[in-house]
Scaffold this motif. Sequence first.
Motif, mmCIF file in Angstrom:
data_model
loop_
_atom_site.group_PDB
_atom_site.id
_atom_site.type_symbol
_atom_site.label_atom_id
_atom_site.label_comp_id
_atom_site.label_asym_id
_atom_site.label_seq_id
_atom_site.Cartn_x
_atom_site.Cartn_y
_atom_site.Cartn_z
ATOM 1 N N ASP A 119 101.348 81.627 77.711
ATOM 2 C CA ASP A 119 101.765 80.771 76.377
ATOM 3 C C ASP A 119 103.094 80.005 76.754
ATOM 4 N N TYR A 120 102.967 78.715 76.018
ATOM 5 C CA TYR A 120 104.300 77.719 75.948
ATOM 6 C C TYR A 120 104.692 77.658 74.615
ATOM 7 N N PHE A 121 105.690 78.206 74.375
ATOM 8 C CA PHE A 121 106.273 77.889 72.932
ATOM 9 C C PHE A 121 108.026 78.046 72.772
ATOM 10 N N ASP A 122 108.591 77.478 71.917
ATOM 11 C CA ASP A 122 109.866 77.564 71.642
ATOM 12 C C ASP A 122 110.283 78.680 71.145
ATOM 13 N N PHE A 123 110.858 79.802 71.635
ATOM 14 C CA PHE A 123 111.417 81.163 70.951
ATOM 15 C C PHE A 123 112.357 81.075 70.386
ATOM 16 N N VAL A 124 113.384 80.487 70.990
ATOM 17 C CA VAL A 124 114.640 80.362 70.274
ATOM 18 C C VAL A 124 115.016 79.702 68.908
ATOM 19 N N GLY A 125 114.365 78.588 68.919
ATOM 20 C CA GLY A 125 114.730 77.807 67.737
ATOM 21 C C GLY A 125 114.089 78.544 66.383
ATOM 22 N N PRO A 126 112.822 78.831 66.564
ATOM 23 C CA PRO A 126 112.111 79.498 65.140
ATOM 24 C C PRO A 126 112.837 80.775 64.848
#
Length: 147
Positions: A119-126
């Motif tokens: 899985d590729y996603f931005d964890f930190v920002g959201p």
Amino acid sequence: MPRTAVMLPNRERLQQLFDKPYGQPAPTEAQWREFYAEGVHFIDPTQEKEGLKAYLDAQEGLVKRCDDVMLKPAALAIEGDVAFVEWTLGLKIRGIEFVYPGVSRLHFDGQGLIDDHRDYFDFVGPTFGPVPLLGPFVRWIYKRFVS
């Protein structure tokens, strides 16, 4: 060397695995087992798991930690023995909704089961963006490194 044809799951059934509206139950262990190989390797920005049991435990743990979970599929592309599924993940935790747009890269083994899932996603920002004090700092860091 020619590639052998891999029998892949039906597109609609695969997309349904990534479709869980809020308030609906998560896939059952039997449903996961229809798609995943026993030796599946799973990795995302927060964890790495080896084997189907570890993957199932991770999925169950996520559902238990949240008040509710939503997964909504968007685009699905399949090429050879690899599929990409674009999705939006929503997590409701203590009255706050966290939304993560992302993509899963799925590799299928010779039996058409997923043996590698990343899985590729931005964890930190959201995750930290909505938090007072941390949010402005996260946005500053992103701006500093992206500009």
